[in-house]
Design a protein around this motif. Structure first.
Motif, PDB file in Angstrom:
ATOM      1  N   MET A  20       0.775  -0.917   0.541  1.00 56.12           N
ATOM      2  CA  MET A  20       0.409  -0.247   0.612  1.00 56.12           C
ATOM      3  C   MET A  20       0.951   1.400  -0.017  1.00 56.12           C
ATOM      4  O   MET A  20       0.661   2.270  -0.762  1.00 56.12           O
ATOM      5  CB  MET A  20      -0.777   0.010   1.112  1.00 56.12           C
ATOM      6  CG  MET A  20      -1.666   1.263   1.542  1.00 56.12           C
ATOM      7  SD  MET A  20      -2.465   1.303   3.102  1.00 56.12           S
ATOM      8  CE  MET A  20      -1.046   1.977   3.850  1.00 56.12           C
ATOM      9  N   MET A  21       2.091   1.030   1.033  1.00 55.50           N
ATOM     10  CA  MET A  21       2.963   2.167   0.806  1.00 55.50           C
ATOM     11  C   MET A  21       3.489   2.648  -0.270  1.00 55.50           C
ATOM     12  O   MET A  21       3.972   3.603  -0.788  1.00 55.50           O
ATOM     13  CB  MET A  21       3.748   2.179   2.126  1.00 55.50           C
ATOM     14  CG  MET A  21       3.018   2.273   3.992  1.00 55.50           C
ATOM     15  SD  MET A  21       1.866   4.100   3.717  1.00 55.50           S
ATOM     16  CE  MET A  21       3.009   5.185   3.337  1.00 55.50           C
ATOM     17  N   THR A  24      -4.599   2.778   9.944  1.00 54.44           N
ATOM     18  CA  THR A  24      -3.774   3.503  11.720  1.00 54.44           C
ATOM     19  C   THR A  24      -2.440   1.994  11.959  1.00 54.44           C
ATOM     20  O   THR A  24      -2.058   2.849  12.809  1.00 54.44           O
ATOM     21  CB  THR A  24      -4.776   3.356  12.256  1.00 54.44           C
ATOM     22  OG1 THR A  24      -5.568   2.102  12.512  1.00 54.44           O
ATOM     23  CG2 THR A  24      -6.316   4.321  12.357  1.00 54.44           C
ATOM     24  N   ASP A  25      -2.129   2.433  11.453  1.00 55.64           N
ATOM     25  CA  ASP A  25      -1.021   0.565  11.647  1.00 55.64           C
ATOM     26  C   ASP A  25       0.275   1.207  11.653  1.00 55.64           C
ATOM     27  O   ASP A  25       0.413   2.107  10.552  1.00 55.64           O
ATOM     28  CB  ASP A  25      -1.363  -0.511  10.827  1.00 55.64           C
ATOM     29  CG  ASP A  25      -0.028  -1.988  11.177  1.00 55.64           C
ATOM     30  OD1 ASP A  25       0.802  -1.254  11.596  1.00 55.64           O
ATOM     31  OD2 ASP A  25      -0.868  -2.468  11.229  1.00 55.64           O
ATOM     32  N   ARG A  26       0.988   1.541  12.608  1.00 60.25           N
ATOM     33  CA  ARG A  26       2.371   1.748  13.066  1.00 60.25           C
ATOM     34  C   ARG A  26       3.628   1.600  11.981  1.00 60.25           C
ATOM     35  O   ARG A  26       4.302   2.262  12.028  1.00 60.25           O
ATOM     36  CB  ARG A  26       2.843   2.364  13.922  1.00 60.25           C
ATOM     37  CG  ARG A  26       1.807   3.225  15.041  1.00 60.25           C
ATOM     38  CD  ARG A  26       2.316   3.095  16.530  1.00 60.25           C
ATOM     39  NE  ARG A  26       1.793   3.970  17.570  1.00 60.25           N
ATOM     40  CZ  ARG A  26       2.007   3.818  19.094  1.00 60.25           C
ATOM     41  NH1 ARG A  26       3.249   3.383  18.886  1.00 60.25           N
ATOM     42  NH2 ARG A  26       1.537   5.227  19.807  1.00 60.25           N
ATOM     43  N   ALA A  27       2.773   0.414  11.120  1.00 60.15           N
ATOM     44  CA  ALA A  27       3.895  -0.009  10.318  1.00 60.15           C
ATOM     45  C   ALA A  27       4.423   1.099   8.999  1.00 60.15           C
ATOM     46  O   ALA A  27       5.187   0.972   8.367  1.00 60.15           O
ATOM     47  CB  ALA A  27       3.189  -1.290  10.034  1.00 60.15           C
ATOM     48  N   ALA A  28       2.982   1.603   8.996  1.00 61.87           N
ATOM     49  CA  ALA A  28       2.802   2.247   7.546  1.00 61.87           C
ATOM     50  C   ALA A  28       3.911   3.357   7.842  1.00 61.87           C
ATOM     51  O   ALA A  28       4.871   4.049   7.147  1.00 61.87           O
ATOM     52  CB  ALA A  28       1.613   3.295   7.451  1.00 61.87           C
ATOM     53  N   VAL A  29       3.804   3.949   8.766  1.00 59.54           N
ATOM     54  CA  VAL A  29       5.368   5.138   9.640  1.00 59.54           C
ATOM     55  C   VAL A  29       6.332   4.691   9.392  1.00 59.54           C
ATOM     56  O   VAL A  29       6.879   5.034   9.185  1.00 59.54           O
ATOM     57  CB  VAL A  29       4.381   5.751  10.982  1.00 59.54           C
ATOM     58  CG1 VAL A  29       5.747   6.788  11.271  1.00 59.54           C
ATOM     59  CG2 VAL A  29       3.360   6.272  11.020  1.00 59.54           C
ATOM     60  N   GLY A  30       6.798   3.428   9.962  1.00 57.92           N
ATOM     61  CA  GLY A  30       7.855   2.834   9.652  1.00 57.92           C
ATOM     62  C   GLY A  30       7.984   2.809   8.472  1.00 57.92           C
ATOM     63  O   GLY A  30       9.559   2.721   7.945  1.00 57.92           O
ATOM     64  N   MET A  84      10.824   5.665   2.680  1.00 49.82           N
ATOM     65  CA  MET A  84      11.083   5.311   1.109  1.00 49.82           C
ATOM     66  C   MET A  84      11.793   6.698   0.437  1.00 49.82           C
ATOM     67  O   MET A  84      10.850   7.214  -0.436  1.00 49.82           O
ATOM     68  CB  MET A  84       9.643   5.391   0.813  1.00 49.82           C
ATOM     69  CG  MET A  84       9.220   4.625   1.532  1.00 49.82           C
ATOM     70  SD  MET A  84       6.633   4.820   1.205  1.00 49.82           S
ATOM     71  CE  MET A  84       6.433   5.550  -0.001  1.00 49.82           C
ATOM     72  N   THR A  85      12.867   6.183   0.716  1.00 45.91           N
ATOM     73  CA  THR A  85      13.911   7.381   0.047  1.00 45.91           C
ATOM     74  C   THR A  85      13.794   7.409  -1.255  1.00 45.91           C
ATOM     75  O   THR A  85      14.045   8.972  -2.081  1.00 45.91           O
ATOM     76  CB  THR A  85      15.034   7.282   0.017  1.00 45.91           C
ATOM     77  OG1 THR A  85      15.169   5.948   0.101  1.00 45.91           O
ATOM     78  CG2 THR A  85      15.620   7.581   2.019  1.00 45.91           C
TER      79      THR A  85
END
Length: 429
Positions: free
Chosen positions: A12-13, A190-196, A201-202
């Protein structure tokens, strides 16, 4: 199951990143008129849907209260008709601002004959990671759009309903202006893994702007690979100098603390020169106590206030001088002179916003020159440290950093520079 969930989030990200990168190329080419049209479309949609925005926000507020979040947290989360109108006004103010993209500075001729200047260009794709405040969704998107960037917004789980609804209005406004809706995307999980994933994602994100508490910023600084424009805490000071107009000092210091408690530019520590403490502290602290502000004081301040009949004072600890309360709590310390005040600010401050109240121009000049904060002020409230109040339309955050932007970050802070070289057939010898 966890591995599958992690894989789903990564996919998704990556899709969001790819869409944002493609949209950023279209945004970089968009003209001022087209970008302004999109912003006005969004302002119209925001005013049209006030009731629906408040309904979405009410779901978030109810959830926050159910989860036991404190009053300051709920205050940052809560939207009102007034705050929604402020968002719309911010959009219109950004429309009225000059577009920095494509601006070329003065050309300078070199000995070789070539002409050199610098052009302002968008950063590309900006990732915003923020907590609580749903107005950030509009403010950040508007600034990114006007400066020709695409943006990925990851708000806190506590504001998911508000942020999702506002994102829909933004994409509606973009589409009506024939700009890609993917220029503004809200991360739906809302899963924090998305922030990780987002902070590494350079290849798709050029800069991250985190807005939140210390724990969030610390995590992002530890794990992130994408460059950041960050705001840590706002331990804002006001120093009342011996040369202060006392009526002005009382009015300004009351406002700096009590106009709103939750924002990062609210005063957290009051420093008072010993020579005028007896005159200014009792009337000012009566205002604070009447408004329910808890006073945490050093021993000298306690002596002055108790001699004037004050009770319910709390002894300030070392930790208090380091604390951003975001609540009706104020630390107060008496200092001997300007140098002691500035030494305290240097040791305990967060380089956000600090103010001096004085009629002594030499002291004002020294304070402005020597206090190393993003905003330094004379005879006014720290609450003015804000992009809207600075005429930026809105702000994407207030940066405590010195690179790449400092203070309230508006349009120019979301652009970079590239060199433009004009020649006439010159070759290097």
């Amino acid at each position: 199951m966890e591995a599958q969930n992690q894989s789903t989030i990564e996919q998704m990200m990556l899709a969001i990143g790819q869409q944002a990168r493609a949209a950023s190329r279209a945004m970089a080419k968009a003209g001022s008129e087209q970008k302004n049209r999109a912003l006005l479309n969004i302002a119209t949609a925001v005013r049209r849907d006030v009731a629906k925005i408040l309904a979405a926000n009410a779901l978030d507020v109810k959830r926050a209260k159910t989860h036991g979040n404190d009053a300051a947290f709920v205050d940052r989360l809560t939207m009102t008709e007034k705050s929604i109108e402020t968002m719309a006004l911010g959009l219109e103010q950004i429309v009225s601002l000059g577009d920095p993209v494509g601006h070329i500075g003065t050309f300078k001729k070199q000995a070789s004959g070539i002409l050199i200047a610098q052009m302002r260009v968008p950063l590309g794709v900006i990732g915003i990671i923020y907590e609580s405040r749903p107005n950030v969704t509009i403010d950040a998107a508007a600034l990114c759009l006007k400066s020709g960037n695409a943006v990925i917004l990851r708000g806190g789980s506590e504001a998911i309903d508000s942020n999702t609804y506002l994102a829909g209005l933004i994409q509606e406004g973009l589409a009506a202006a024939q700009l890609p809706a993917e220029a503004v995307q809200v991360v739906q999980t809302t899963d924090r893994a998305a922030v990780g994933k987002m902070i590494t994602m350079t290849e798709y994100i050029d800069v991250i702007v985190p807005r939140g508490g210390k724990s969030l910023i610390a995590r992002l600084m530890a794990d992130g690979r994408v460059p950041m424009i960050k705001h840590l805490d706002g331990i804002c000071h006001t120093y009342i100098d011996e040369g202060a107009d006392l009526n002005l000092a009382i009015r300004v210091c009351d406002n700096a603390k009590t106009q709103r408690y939750a924002p990062c530019n609210a005063m957290e520590t009051l420093l008072v020169n010993t020579k005028i403490a007896q005159d200014v502290l009792p009337p000012l602290c009566k205002i604070y106590q009447d408004k329910g502000v808890e006073l945490r004081v050093d021993s000298k301040t306690r002596k002055v206030l108790e001699s004037s009949g004050f009770i319910h004072l709390v002894d300030a600890s070392e930790e208090d001088w380091h604390t951003e309360y975001l609540a009706p709590i104020l630390s107060i310390k008496m200092v001997g002179d300007l140098d002691e005040a500035m030494e305290h600010i240097e040791h305990y401050g967060s380089k956000h916003t600090d103010a001096i109240i004085t009629q002594n121009q030499a002291h004002a000049d020294r304070f402005l020159r020597e206090v190393d904060s993003a905003s330094v002020m004379v005879n006014t409230s720290t609450r003015f440290a804000d992009g809207f109040e600075y005429g930026l339309g809105a702000e994407i955050g207030i940066s405590n950093d010195k690179l790449h932007a400092r203070g309230p970050v508006g349009l120019e802070g979301l652009t970079s520079l590239k060199y433009v070289v004009m020649g006439h057939g010159e070759v290097r010898q």
